[in-house]
Design a protein around this motif. Structure first.
Motif, PDB file in Angstrom:
ATOM      1  N   ARG A  38       0.833  -1.195   0.000  1.00 31.27           N
ATOM      2  CA  ARG A  38       0.000   0.000   0.000  1.00 31.27           C
ATOM      3  C   ARG A  38       0.873   1.252   0.000  1.00 31.27           C
ATOM      4  N   GLN A  39       0.302   2.306  -0.519  1.00 26.14           N
ATOM      5  CA  GLN A  39       1.009   3.577  -0.555  1.00 26.14           C
ATOM      6  C   GLN A  39       0.029   4.696  -0.239  1.00 26.14           C
ATOM      7  N   LYS A  43       3.812   9.168   1.049  1.00 23.42           N
ATOM      8  CA  LYS A  43       4.620   8.159   1.732  1.00 23.42           C
ATOM      9  C   LYS A  43       5.102   7.109   0.740  1.00 23.42           C
ATOM     10  N   GLY A  44       6.086   6.348   1.158  1.00 27.57           N
ATOM     11  CA  GLY A  44       6.588   5.272   0.325  1.00 27.57           C
ATOM     12  C   GLY A  44       5.675   4.060   0.359  1.00 27.57           C
ATOM     13  N   ARG A  45       5.927   3.148  -0.543  1.00 31.46           N
ATOM     14  CA  ARG A  45       5.127   1.936  -0.598  1.00 31.46           C
ATOM     15  C   ARG A  45       5.580   0.968   0.489  1.00 31.46           C
ATOM     16  N   GLU A  46       4.639   0.378   1.195  1.00 32.50           N
ATOM     17  CA  GLU A  46       4.981  -0.560   2.261  1.00 32.50           C
ATOM     18  C   GLU A  46       4.272  -1.890   2.050  1.00 32.50           C
ATOM     19  N   ALA A  92      -5.039   4.246   1.864  1.00 34.71           N
ATOM     20  CA  ALA A  92      -3.938   4.159   0.908  1.00 34.71           C
ATOM     21  C   ALA A  92      -4.435   3.536  -0.383  1.00 34.71           C
ATOM     22  N   GLU A 111       9.329  -4.726  -1.901  1.00 35.35           N
ATOM     23  CA  GLU A 111       8.689  -4.752  -3.218  1.00 35.35           C
ATOM     24  C   GLU A 111       9.646  -5.140  -4.339  1.00 35.35           C
TER      25      GLU A 111
END
Length: 127
Positions: A38-39, A43-46, A92, A111
């Motif tokens: 999710r992003q 924010k960055g993708r987690e 997100a 990722e």
């Protein structure tokens, strides 16, 4: 041609539930890791959750453990992400991704190894 399609997003109030679906075509989900990422804006993708479809080993981010689950339906080339007790911080764009992976081996949490991605589905949780 490999296609992954994430669906099931929507808008809910805090405490509500949604179930995301990742459907694959042109790709053998039966020997893969499938991950949900999710992003949030800015924010960055987690990584959220992942499943090794050969053996069913699952892993979750600390932020969602106990609230999210992940499951598979190999006959329908589908992976599900049921999400309960949703919080505003879960808001997100959610993506599913896949990579060929060995049976029983823990799926990568980051990722980078995931080579196949689908367009995201938006989840919005209001307080």
């Amino acid at each position: 041609q490999v296609q992954l399609v994430a669906s099931g997003g929507g808008s809910v109030q805090a405490g509500g539930s949604l179930r995301l679906t990742c459907t694959a075509s042109g790709y053998p989900l039966t020997s893969s890791c499938v991950g949900w990422f999710r992003q949030a804006p800015g924010k960055g993708r987690e990584g959220v959750a992942r499943i090794n479809t050969r053996g069913g080993r699952t892993d979750f981010a600390d932020s969602v453990r106990g609230r999210f689950t992940i499951s598979q339906d190999n006959s329908q080339m589908t992976v599900y992400l049921p999400m309960d007790s949703l919080k505003p911080e879960d808001t997100a764009m959610y993506y599913c991704a896949a990579v060929a992976w060995a049976s029983g081996v823990r799926c990568p949490p980051d990722e980078a190894p995931y080579g196949y991605w689908g367009p995201g589905t938006q989840v919005t949780v209001s307080s």
